[in-house]
Design a protein around this motif. Sequence first.
Motif, short mmCIF file in Angstrom:
data_model
loop_
_atom_site.label_atom_id
_atom_site.label_comp_id
_atom_site.label_asym_id
_atom_site.label_seq_id
_atom_site.Cartn_x
_atom_site.Cartn_y
_atom_site.Cartn_z
N GLU A 191 0.86 -0.98 0.51
CA GLU A 191 -0.40 0.17 0.12
C GLU A 191 0.99 1.32 0.32
O GLU A 191 0.44 2.21 -0.75
N LYS A 192 2.05 0.97 0.31
CA LYS A 192 2.63 2.25 0.61
C LYS A 192 3.67 2.36 -0.60
O LYS A 192 4.05 3.72 -1.08
N ILE A 193 3.32 1.90 -2.12
CA ILE A 193 3.52 2.28 -3.12
C ILE A 193 2.97 2.73 -3.91
O ILE A 193 1.61 2.61 -4.09
N PRO A 194 3.10 3.89 -4.41
CA PRO A 194 2.84 4.79 -4.99
C PRO A 194 2.19 4.35 -5.91
O PRO A 194 2.96 3.79 -7.09
N ARG A 235 -2.24 6.58 -13.02
CA ARG A 235 -1.85 6.97 -14.18
C ARG A 235 -0.99 7.42 -14.86
O ARG A 235 -0.79 8.62 -14.39
N GLN A 263 8.14 9.59 1.73
CA GLN A 263 9.32 8.41 1.41
C GLN A 263 9.47 8.52 -0.34
O GLN A 263 10.41 7.91 -0.74
N TYR A 264 8.73 8.64 -0.98
CA TYR A 264 8.48 8.74 -2.36
C TYR A 264 9.30 10.21 -3.43
O TYR A 264 8.56 10.33 -4.39
N ALA A 313 -7.14 4.29 1.51
CA ALA A 313 -6.15 3.69 1.90
C ALA A 313 -5.01 4.64 1.62
O ALA A 313 -3.95 4.18 2.18
N LYS A 340 -2.27 4.84 4.80
CA LYS A 340 -0.99 4.77 4.55
C LYS A 340 0.24 5.76 5.44
O LYS A 340 1.60 6.41 4.96
#
Lengths: 81, 149
Positions: free
Chosen positions: A38-41, A44, B27-28, B82, B86
Amino acid sequence: MLVLTRKPDECIRIGKKIKIKVLESSSSTVKLGIDAPEKIPVHREEIYKKIQRENKESLISEETTKEKLGGIFDSEKDNND
Amino acid sequence: MANKVNVSKKEEPLIDEGVMNEVYNFQYGLPGFEYFTEFTFEPIEEYPPFVLFKSVVDENISMYVLNAKYFQVYDELDIPKAELDKLELKDSKELGIYFILRLDKVSQNFMANLKTPLIINKDKKIGNQIFLEQDNLEKNMYLNDALKE
């Protein structure tokens, strides 16, 4: 670029934690289901690129002096003090 | 979303003091700045309640942001569960929402994309920039039109 052919209900795995499943396909669109931590974005591509562009346009530059923030809020301090 | 506070632009400016001058981990990174993960929020003293959002390691990566509480759409923002998960939020009081401002070169007025806020956990000092699928949010709204009266 790695190219793989998949049919509906078939999957691709990326590493240990990401699975992409072809849910439906037609002549013009493919519907994908993505299982990822879930933490990975997940975005599109065209939306991600638009956000990238807007973020870069939002960087403060010589043109965006903070004085241009003046006059929007009544609460700003009198800078002539 | 709980803890809605209506803030008028005529009222005393609301600066979320607990958020200011702390290092937040994205984080990203942000789209366009994926390699920059640590940011701070600093109040702009002369022009409250505007806030400077900037990279810890490169001061050229800096933007003006504004607390979403000042925006008319604040009560309509529907952050997906969701995205809240996070941020590891335990209480909605820990949630902060900020919109990035950008100057429209033609009109020289500031605009905001209401679909792409920064959301932060004020307690854990972590954040993300998210995309909201809501159709009622404008992608390019002039600040003067977007703020509460």
